[in-house]
Design a protein around this motif. Structure first.
Motif: not given
Length: 309
Positions: A51-73
Protein backbone atom coordinates in the motif's frame (compact mmCIF):
# COMPACT_ATOMS: atom_id res chain seq x y z
CA UNK A 1 -34.15 -9.74 -5.75
CA UNK A 2 -31.35 -12.14 -4.75
CA UNK A 3 -29.09 -11.62 -1.76
CA UNK A 4 -25.47 -12.36 -2.59
CA UNK A 5 -24.19 -14.72 0.11
CA UNK A 6 -20.51 -13.92 -0.44
CA UNK A 7 -19.91 -11.64 2.54
CA UNK A 8 -17.59 -8.70 1.88
CA UNK A 9 -14.14 -9.00 3.44
CA UNK A 10 -12.00 -6.03 4.52
CA UNK A 11 -8.61 -6.32 2.80
CA UNK A 12 -7.23 -2.88 3.70
CA UNK A 13 -8.25 -1.46 7.07
CA UNK A 14 -7.42 2.11 6.14
CA UNK A 15 -10.11 3.99 8.07
CA UNK A 16 -10.45 6.48 5.24
CA UNK A 17 -12.63 9.47 5.98
CA UNK A 18 -14.29 9.24 2.56
CA UNK A 19 -12.76 6.50 0.42
CA UNK A 20 -13.89 6.84 -3.20
CA UNK A 21 -13.32 6.15 -6.87
CA UNK A 22 -11.58 2.72 -7.00
CA UNK A 23 -9.99 1.83 -10.34
CA UNK A 24 -8.59 -1.64 -11.11
CA UNK A 25 -5.48 -1.58 -13.30
CA UNK A 26 -4.85 -5.00 -14.86
CA UNK A 27 -1.41 -4.01 -16.13
CA UNK A 28 0.04 -4.33 -12.63
CA UNK A 29 -2.82 -5.84 -10.61
CA UNK A 30 -3.46 -2.80 -8.45
CA UNK A 31 -6.41 -0.83 -7.11
CA UNK A 32 -6.10 2.96 -7.08
CA UNK A 33 -8.53 5.10 -5.08
CA UNK A 34 -8.78 8.36 -3.16
CA UNK A 35 -9.67 9.68 0.27
CA UNK A 36 -11.35 12.94 -0.67
CA UNK A 37 -11.23 15.03 2.56
CA UNK A 38 -7.67 13.89 3.29
CA UNK A 39 -6.50 14.87 -0.24
CA UNK A 40 -4.77 11.53 -0.65
CA UNK A 41 -4.29 9.09 -3.50
CA UNK A 42 -3.85 5.41 -2.62
CA UNK A 43 -2.37 2.45 -4.51
CA UNK A 44 -3.15 -1.03 -3.17
CA UNK A 45 -1.72 -4.29 -4.48
CA UNK A 46 -4.07 -7.10 -3.34
CA UNK A 47 -1.62 -9.86 -4.23
CA UNK A 48 1.11 -8.66 -1.87
CA UNK A 49 -0.82 -6.31 0.40
CA UNK A 50 1.51 -3.44 -0.55
CA UNK A 51 0.00 0.00 0.00
CA UNK A 52 1.35 3.40 -1.00
CA UNK A 53 -0.03 6.92 -0.52
CA UNK A 54 0.50 10.26 -2.27
CA UNK A 55 -0.56 13.64 -0.87
CA UNK A 56 -2.36 15.89 -3.34
CA UNK A 57 -2.42 19.72 -3.32
CA UNK A 58 -6.20 19.61 -2.77
CA UNK A 59 -9.05 17.12 -2.59
CA UNK A 60 -9.12 14.53 -5.39
CA UNK A 61 -12.60 13.23 -6.21
CA UNK A 62 -11.58 10.82 -8.97
CA UNK A 63 -8.50 9.60 -10.81
CA UNK A 64 -8.73 7.96 -14.22
CA UNK A 65 -5.88 6.21 -16.06
CA UNK A 66 -4.10 7.83 -18.98
CA UNK A 67 -2.31 5.81 -21.63
CA UNK A 68 1.11 7.12 -20.54
CA UNK A 69 0.74 5.71 -17.01
CA UNK A 70 -0.35 8.97 -15.40
CA UNK A 71 -3.88 9.82 -14.22
CA UNK A 72 -6.42 12.54 -14.91
CA UNK A 73 -7.73 13.81 -11.56
CA UNK A 74 -10.91 15.69 -10.75
CA UNK A 75 -10.22 18.37 -8.13
CA UNK A 76 -11.97 21.48 -6.78
CA UNK A 77 -10.11 23.76 -9.22
CA UNK A 78 -10.69 21.49 -12.23
CA UNK A 79 -8.83 18.70 -14.02
CA UNK A 80 -5.18 17.97 -13.29
CA UNK A 81 -2.71 15.39 -14.59
CA UNK A 82 -1.02 13.38 -11.82
CA UNK A 83 2.24 11.50 -12.45
CA UNK A 84 2.76 8.80 -9.79
CA UNK A 85 6.45 8.48 -10.71
CA UNK A 86 7.27 12.08 -9.84
CA UNK A 87 4.29 12.75 -7.56
CA UNK A 88 3.65 16.00 -9.44
CA UNK A 89 0.35 17.52 -10.54
CA UNK A 90 -0.13 19.71 -13.60
CA UNK A 91 -1.70 23.17 -13.44
CA UNK A 92 -5.51 22.89 -13.49
CA UNK A 93 -7.77 22.86 -16.50
CA UNK A 94 -10.68 24.86 -15.06
CA UNK A 95 -14.11 23.41 -15.73
CA UNK A 96 -16.65 25.56 -13.84
CA UNK A 97 -15.01 28.95 -13.31
CA UNK A 98 -18.47 30.51 -13.03
CA UNK A 99 -19.49 28.18 -10.16
CA UNK A 100 -16.95 28.66 -7.35
CA UNK A 101 -19.12 26.71 -4.90
CA UNK A 102 -18.89 23.57 -7.01
CA UNK A 103 -16.31 20.80 -7.16
CA UNK A 104 -15.84 17.83 -9.46
CA UNK A 105 -17.16 14.47 -8.26
CA UNK A 106 -16.73 10.99 -9.78
CA UNK A 107 -15.89 9.90 -13.30
CA UNK A 108 -15.23 6.97 -15.61
CA UNK A 109 -13.45 5.95 -18.82
CA UNK A 110 -15.87 4.02 -21.02
CA UNK A 111 -15.25 1.09 -23.38
CA UNK A 112 -14.58 3.49 -26.27
CA UNK A 113 -11.94 5.42 -24.31
CA UNK A 114 -14.11 8.47 -23.56
CA UNK A 115 -14.10 10.15 -20.15
CA UNK A 116 -17.34 11.17 -18.43
CA UNK A 117 -17.52 12.95 -15.07
CA UNK A 118 -19.84 15.00 -12.91
CA UNK A 119 -19.78 18.01 -10.62
CA UNK A 120 -21.65 18.93 -7.44
CA UNK A 121 -22.37 21.74 -5.01
CA UNK A 122 -19.68 21.40 -2.35
CA UNK A 123 -22.23 22.38 0.32
CA UNK A 124 -24.68 19.78 -1.06
CA UNK A 125 -27.52 22.33 -1.18
CA UNK A 126 -27.83 23.87 -4.65
CA UNK A 127 -28.67 22.02 -7.88
CA UNK A 128 -25.61 23.48 -9.60
CA UNK A 129 -23.87 20.25 -10.66
CA UNK A 130 -23.68 18.79 -14.14
CA UNK A 131 -22.56 15.83 -16.25
CA UNK A 132 -19.62 16.33 -18.62
CA UNK A 133 -17.78 14.49 -21.36
CA UNK A 134 -14.11 14.84 -22.26
CA UNK A 135 -12.21 14.24 -25.46
CA UNK A 136 -8.63 15.18 -26.32
CA UNK A 137 -6.63 15.87 -29.43
CA UNK A 138 -2.88 16.48 -29.50
CA UNK A 139 -2.74 17.04 -25.74
CA UNK A 140 -5.68 19.47 -25.70
CA UNK A 141 -8.77 18.70 -23.63
CA UNK A 142 -12.27 19.25 -24.95
CA UNK A 143 -14.86 19.43 -22.17
CA UNK A 144 -18.61 19.54 -22.82
CA UNK A 145 -21.49 19.82 -20.35
CA UNK A 146 -24.38 17.57 -21.36
CA UNK A 147 -26.77 17.76 -18.41
CA UNK A 148 -27.29 19.95 -15.35
CA UNK A 149 -29.46 20.39 -12.26
CA UNK A 150 -27.67 17.95 -9.92
CA UNK A 151 -27.04 18.69 -6.25
CA UNK A 152 -24.62 15.73 -5.94
CA UNK A 153 -23.85 13.93 -9.19
CA UNK A 154 -22.33 10.45 -8.97
CA UNK A 155 -21.26 7.74 -11.35
CA UNK A 156 -21.35 8.11 -14.22
CA UNK A 157 -21.11 4.65 -15.79
CA UNK A 158 -21.44 3.49 -19.40
CA UNK A 159 -22.77 0.22 -20.84
CA UNK A 160 -20.22 -2.06 -22.55
CA UNK A 161 -21.56 -1.19 -26.02
CA UNK A 162 -20.98 2.51 -25.33
CA UNK A 163 -24.61 3.39 -26.09
CA UNK A 164 -26.08 4.05 -22.61
CA UNK A 165 -24.82 6.32 -19.85
CA UNK A 166 -26.07 6.14 -16.27
CA UNK A 167 -25.72 8.99 -13.77
CA UNK A 168 -26.85 9.38 -10.16
CA UNK A 169 -28.54 12.39 -8.66
CA UNK A 170 -27.59 11.14 -5.21
CA UNK A 171 -29.43 13.61 -2.99
CA UNK A 172 -32.65 12.78 -4.85
CA UNK A 173 -32.00 9.00 -4.51
CA UNK A 174 -32.26 8.69 -8.28
CA UNK A 175 -30.34 7.03 -11.12
CA UNK A 176 -30.94 8.30 -14.66
CA UNK A 177 -30.17 6.66 -17.99
CA UNK A 178 -29.31 8.44 -21.25
CA UNK A 179 -28.76 7.30 -24.80
CA UNK A 180 -25.36 8.31 -26.17
CA UNK A 181 -25.88 9.65 -29.69
CA UNK A 182 -23.45 8.95 -32.53
CA UNK A 183 -21.95 12.42 -32.11
CA UNK A 184 -21.41 11.89 -28.36
CA UNK A 185 -24.38 13.90 -27.07
CA UNK A 186 -26.53 12.59 -24.23
CA UNK A 187 -30.17 12.28 -25.32
CA UNK A 188 -33.41 10.63 -24.13
CA UNK A 189 -32.88 11.18 -20.39
CA UNK A 190 -35.10 8.88 -18.36
CA UNK A 191 -35.53 7.45 -14.87
CA UNK A 192 -33.64 4.17 -14.43
CA UNK A 193 -34.07 3.51 -10.70
CA UNK A 194 -35.04 5.27 -7.49
CA UNK A 195 -33.85 4.07 -4.08
CA UNK A 196 -36.13 4.06 -1.05
CA UNK A 197 -33.38 3.63 1.55
CA UNK A 198 -29.93 5.19 1.24
CA UNK A 199 -28.39 7.24 -1.56
CA UNK A 200 -26.94 5.94 -4.84
CA UNK A 201 -23.23 6.71 -4.82
CA UNK A 202 -20.67 5.22 -7.22
CA UNK A 203 -21.99 3.05 -10.04
CA UNK A 204 -20.14 0.58 -12.28
CA UNK A 205 -21.37 -1.25 -15.39
CA UNK A 206 -20.26 -4.87 -15.84
CA UNK A 207 -19.59 -6.80 -19.06
CA UNK A 208 -23.26 -7.83 -19.48
CA UNK A 209 -24.58 -4.30 -18.97
CA UNK A 210 -25.59 -4.84 -15.34
CA UNK A 211 -25.15 -1.82 -13.09
CA UNK A 212 -23.56 -2.15 -9.66
CA UNK A 213 -24.54 0.65 -7.28
CA UNK A 214 -23.00 1.34 -3.87
CA UNK A 215 -25.53 2.77 -1.43
CA UNK A 216 -24.27 5.58 0.80
CA UNK A 217 -26.11 5.43 4.11
CA UNK A 218 -27.67 2.14 3.09
CA UNK A 219 -24.94 -0.35 4.00
CA UNK A 220 -25.07 -2.33 0.79
CA UNK A 221 -24.08 -2.75 -2.83
CA UNK A 222 -26.73 -3.78 -5.33
CA UNK A 223 -26.80 -4.84 -8.97
CA UNK A 224 -29.46 -3.77 -11.45
CA UNK A 225 -30.14 -5.60 -14.69
CA UNK A 226 -30.34 -3.41 -17.81
CA UNK A 227 -34.15 -3.37 -17.43
CA UNK A 228 -33.85 -1.85 -13.94
CA UNK A 229 -34.71 -4.97 -11.93
CA UNK A 230 -32.51 -5.81 -8.95
CA UNK A 231 -30.51 -9.03 -9.35
CA UNK A 232 -28.11 -8.93 -6.35
CA UNK A 233 -27.90 -7.27 -2.95
CA UNK A 234 -24.67 -7.45 -0.91
CA UNK A 235 -24.96 -6.26 2.72
CA UNK A 236 -21.89 -4.56 4.22
CA UNK A 237 -20.71 -4.30 7.83
CA UNK A 238 -20.59 -0.51 7.48
CA UNK A 239 -23.17 2.14 6.67
CA UNK A 240 -21.38 4.24 4.08
CA UNK A 241 -20.48 2.23 0.96
CA UNK A 242 -19.17 4.46 -1.80
CA UNK A 243 -18.03 2.75 -5.03
CA UNK A 244 -16.73 -0.53 -6.45
CA UNK A 245 -14.41 -1.59 -9.24
CA UNK A 246 -14.52 -5.05 -10.82
CA UNK A 247 -11.14 -6.66 -11.32
CA UNK A 248 -8.85 -9.47 -10.33
CA UNK A 249 -7.48 -12.08 -12.74
CA UNK A 250 -10.95 -13.10 -13.95
CA UNK A 251 -12.70 -9.75 -13.54
CA UNK A 252 -15.02 -11.20 -10.90
CA UNK A 253 -13.61 -9.61 -7.76
CA UNK A 254 -15.28 -6.44 -6.54
CA UNK A 255 -13.00 -3.93 -4.77
CA UNK A 256 -15.15 -1.57 -2.74
CA UNK A 257 -14.35 1.71 -0.97
CA UNK A 258 -16.21 2.84 2.14
CA UNK A 259 -16.34 5.88 4.43
CA UNK A 260 -16.57 6.84 8.08
CA UNK A 261 -17.06 10.61 7.63
CA UNK A 262 -20.67 10.71 8.85
CA UNK A 263 -20.51 8.06 11.57
CA UNK A 264 -21.55 8.93 15.09
CA UNK A 265 -19.15 7.75 17.82
CA UNK A 266 -21.57 4.92 18.59
CA UNK A 267 -21.70 3.86 14.93
CA UNK A 268 -17.91 4.02 14.64
CA UNK A 269 -17.59 1.65 17.59
CA UNK A 270 -19.97 -0.79 15.90
CA UNK A 271 -18.26 -0.44 12.50
CA UNK A 272 -14.53 -0.71 13.18
CA UNK A 273 -13.64 -1.48 9.53
CA UNK A 274 -15.60 1.44 8.08
CA UNK A 275 -13.35 3.42 5.75
CA UNK A 276 -11.60 0.25 4.62
CA UNK A 277 -11.39 -1.43 1.22
CA UNK A 278 -13.52 -4.55 0.91
CA UNK A 279 -13.77 -7.37 -1.62
CA UNK A 280 -16.43 -9.85 -2.62
CA UNK A 281 -16.92 -12.15 -5.58
CA UNK A 282 -19.44 -11.62 -8.39
CA UNK A 283 -20.83 -13.86 -11.12
CA UNK A 284 -20.55 -11.51 -14.09
CA UNK A 285 -17.07 -10.10 -14.80
CA UNK A 286 -16.44 -6.41 -15.18
CA UNK A 287 -15.46 -4.56 -18.31
CA UNK A 288 -11.77 -4.24 -19.14
CA UNK A 289 -10.50 -0.96 -17.72
CA UNK A 290 -9.68 1.44 -20.54
CA UNK A 291 -7.19 4.29 -20.46
CA UNK A 292 -7.75 7.75 -21.90
CA UNK A 293 -5.52 8.99 -24.68
CA UNK A 294 -4.44 12.63 -24.65
CA UNK A 295 -3.67 12.40 -28.37
CA UNK A 296 -6.85 11.05 -29.99
CA UNK A 297 -10.28 12.68 -30.18
CA UNK A 298 -13.48 10.84 -29.27
CA UNK A 299 -16.22 12.94 -30.82
CA UNK A 300 -17.10 15.19 -27.90
CA UNK A 301 -17.07 18.71 -29.38
CA UNK A 302 -16.47 22.05 -27.66
CA UNK A 303 -13.73 24.67 -27.16
CA UNK A 304 -10.11 23.61 -26.62
CA UNK A 305 -7.67 24.35 -23.85
CA UNK A 306 -4.26 22.72 -23.33
CA UNK A 307 -3.45 20.61 -20.30
CA UNK A 308 0.24 20.75 -19.42
CA UNK A 309 2.11 17.53 -18.76
Amino acid sequence: MVENRAAPRCVLDLKAVLGEGPVWLPRDGTVWFVDIPQARIHRFEPGSGAHRTWNAPDRVAFLLPLEDGAFLCGMPDGLRRFDPVTGLFSPPHTVEADLPGNRLNDGTVDALGRIWFGSMDDAEQEASGGIYGIAARDGTLRVTRYDQGYVVSNGPAVSPDGRTLYACDSSRQTIYAFDIADDGRLVEKRLFARLEQGYPDGITADSEGGLWCCVFGGGRAMRFAPDGSVTDVVPFPCTYVTKLALGGEDGRTAYVTTARRDLTPEQAAREPTAGGVFTFRVTVPGQVQRSFSMQAGHGLPTGDRPLAG
